[in-house]
Design a protein around this motif. Structure first.
Motif, short mmCIF file in Angstrom:
data_model
loop_
_atom_site.label_atom_id
_atom_site.label_comp_id
_atom_site.label_asym_id
_atom_site.label_seq_id
_atom_site.Cartn_x
_atom_site.Cartn_y
_atom_site.Cartn_z
N LEU A 143 0.87 -1.28 0.04
CA LEU A 143 0.16 -0.03 -0.04
C LEU A 143 0.93 1.39 -0.01
CD1 LEU A 143 -2.62 1.58 0.25
CD2 LEU A 143 -2.44 1.27 2.93
N VAL A 144 0.66 2.14 -1.03
CA VAL A 144 1.31 3.08 -1.13
C VAL A 144 0.51 4.48 -1.03
CG1 VAL A 144 3.24 4.56 -2.55
CG2 VAL A 144 3.06 2.21 -2.39
N PHE A 145 0.53 5.64 -0.17
CA PHE A 145 -0.17 6.71 -0.23
C PHE A 145 0.38 8.02 0.05
CE2 PHE A 145 -0.74 5.05 4.33
CZ PHE A 145 -0.72 6.10 4.82
N SER A 170 -9.94 21.48 7.88
CA SER A 170 -10.38 20.40 8.52
C SER A 170 -9.25 19.78 9.40
CB SER A 170 -10.42 19.18 7.62
OG SER A 170 -11.65 19.14 6.71
N ASP A 171 -9.51 19.32 10.63
CA ASP A 171 -8.38 19.11 11.45
C ASP A 171 -7.56 17.47 10.86
OD1 ASP A 171 -8.64 20.97 13.40
OD2 ASP A 171 -10.46 19.73 14.06
N TYR A 172 -6.47 17.63 10.41
CA TYR A 172 -5.77 16.59 9.64
C TYR A 172 -4.85 16.00 10.76
CZ TYR A 172 -7.24 18.63 5.35
OH TYR A 172 -7.93 19.23 4.14
N PRO A 173 -4.47 14.77 10.53
CA PRO A 173 -3.65 14.14 11.67
C PRO A 173 -2.26 14.77 11.65
CG PRO A 173 -4.00 12.52 10.00
CD PRO A 173 -4.96 13.76 9.69
N THR A 174 -1.40 14.41 12.73
CA THR A 174 -0.04 14.94 12.96
C THR A 174 0.80 13.74 12.33
OG1 THR A 174 0.12 13.82 15.02
CG2 THR A 174 -0.39 16.13 14.87
N GLN A 175 1.88 13.92 12.04
CA GLN A 175 2.94 12.93 11.42
C GLN A 175 2.99 11.88 12.39
OE1 GLN A 175 6.74 14.51 10.52
NE2 GLN A 175 7.89 12.66 10.49
N LYS A 176 3.21 12.39 13.54
CA LYS A 176 3.40 11.04 14.88
C LYS A 176 2.04 10.10 14.72
CE LYS A 176 4.97 10.19 19.35
NZ LYS A 176 3.95 9.21 19.67
N GLU A 188 5.44 -5.71 7.46
CA GLU A 188 6.85 -6.24 7.27
C GLU A 188 7.82 -5.37 6.85
OE1 GLU A 188 6.29 -9.60 4.39
OE2 GLU A 188 4.88 -10.38 5.55
N ASN A 189 7.57 -4.25 5.99
CA ASN A 189 8.46 -3.41 5.52
C ASN A 189 7.83 -2.10 5.57
OD1 ASN A 189 11.16 -4.72 5.32
ND2 ASN A 189 9.74 -5.89 3.63
N TYR A 190 8.30 -0.77 5.82
CA TYR A 190 7.68 0.39 5.72
C TYR A 190 8.42 1.74 5.49
CZ TYR A 190 9.48 1.05 10.46
OH TYR A 190 10.04 1.46 11.47
N LEU A 191 7.84 2.62 5.03
CA LEU A 191 8.71 3.79 4.55
C LEU A 191 7.80 4.80 4.80
CD1 LEU A 191 11.25 4.67 1.96
CD2 LEU A 191 9.21 6.26 2.25
N PHE A 192 8.60 5.86 5.69
CA PHE A 192 7.60 7.22 5.84
C PHE A 192 8.22 8.29 5.33
CE2 PHE A 192 6.10 4.66 9.77
CZ PHE A 192 5.01 3.94 9.17
N ARG A 193 7.81 9.25 4.92
CA ARG A 193 8.38 10.72 4.47
C ARG A 193 7.47 11.71 4.67
NH1 ARG A 193 12.54 11.15 -0.59
NH2 ARG A 193 12.17 13.58 -0.90
N PHE A 247 3.85 10.77 3.15
CA PHE A 247 4.03 9.74 2.29
C PHE A 247 4.11 8.60 3.12
CE2 PHE A 247 5.15 13.41 0.22
CZ PHE A 247 4.39 13.63 -0.95
N ALA A 248 3.62 7.25 2.58
CA ALA A 248 3.78 5.93 3.35
C ALA A 248 3.63 4.68 2.39
CB ALA A 248 2.76 5.92 4.29
N ILE A 249 4.77 3.76 2.61
CA ILE A 249 4.51 2.65 1.83
C ILE A 249 4.63 1.66 3.06
CG2 ILE A 249 5.70 1.10 0.30
CD1 ILE A 249 7.27 3.23 -0.95
N LEU A 250 3.49 0.64 2.91
CA LEU A 250 3.41 -0.27 3.73
C LEU A 250 3.34 -1.67 3.31
CD1 LEU A 250 0.60 1.14 5.89
CD2 LEU A 250 3.01 1.20 6.53
#
Length: 253
Positions: A143-145, A170-176, A188-193, A247-250
């Protein structure tokens, strides 16, 4: 994370349909983010060749346009809530027989398991961000979003508050919050940016026009028009504001 936001889906759909023809002329940040999403995927998963790809919130096809350079033989499923946007995309890819289309709400979409699900600038329009990430994670190998973070258009929101008006953002979420939630899904693997993109507009009217041409003016409707007129009438200086984007890859079977 405040995952339940009051969203008028019919208003969102109408605005994107009404402004589909102007979207490409102003969506430079969205296009940069689409390229960045695909670049992150290719760089971090160079041996991954998806047989099936779902592009959710496909808009006018930026993400698929980049993906086709790397995965020309994959089977694509493009979904967007706004049929007028999807019509533009369908015309863009009219010579591709491996691309299929559907217009539906992501949150009610009955989606088959996909090797890759990718979504750029769309998940912030859902009513329950945590639930949609969880569902898409379970229906994909990868999943990439990208989605908006807290602080997006803060300067615009602060301007309203300076005039004693209700916040228009709107109230968007924080990075954390987003990172913690994604990790709770145990990929199993992930990437955040995270990336910031700055934009400057000559006036509040110019910024409001920009949002309208994007179709992202959902909060500037009905009674909110009165507040916008107050801002336009009383503030005559340029506005510099930011997109804050996660940005996230899961990955996980």
């Amino acid at each position: 994370m405040n995952d339940k936001i009051t969203i008028n889906k019919l208003s969102i759909q109408k605005n994107f349909n009404d402004n589909a023809k102007t979207y490409d002329s102003v969506a430079s940040i969205q296009k940069k983010c689409a390229k960045l999403l695909v670049d992150l995927l290719i760089k971090n998963f160079p041996d991954f060749i998806p047989l099936t790809i779902a592009d959710l919130g496909a808009g006018t096809g930026y993400v698929t346009e980049y993906l086709l350079k790397f995965y020309p033989d994959s089977r694509y499923f493009l979904n967007d809530f706004a049929l007028a946007m999807l019509d533009i995309t369908r015309d863009k890819f009219k010579n591709y027989s491996n691309i299929h289309y559907n217009s539906n709400d992501i949150e009610t979409l009955n989606l088959d398991y996909q090797d890759l699900i990718i979504s750029n600038f769309a998940l912030q329009w859902t009513t329950n961000l945590e639930l949609i990430i969880q569902n898409l994670r379970l229906r994909s190998r990868i999943l990439v979003f990208s989605t908006l973070l807290s602080g997006t258009f803060k300067e615009w929101s602060d301007l309203y508050q300076d005039f004693g008006l209700p916040r228009p953002i709107s109230d968007y979420p924080t990075q954390k919050e987003l990172e913690d939630y994604c990790l709770s899904l145990k990929p199993e693997n992930y990437l955040f940016r995270c990336e910031d993109f700055s934009m400057t507009f000559d006036s509040p009217l110019a910024f409001a026009s920009y949002l309208k041409m994007l179709g992202a003016n959902t909060n500037i409707t009905g009674s909110e028009n009165h507040y916008l007129r107050e801002i336009i009438k009383n503030h005559h200086l340029p506005i510099k504001t930011n997109y804050k984007i996660f940005f996230a890859i899961l990955e996980g079977r």
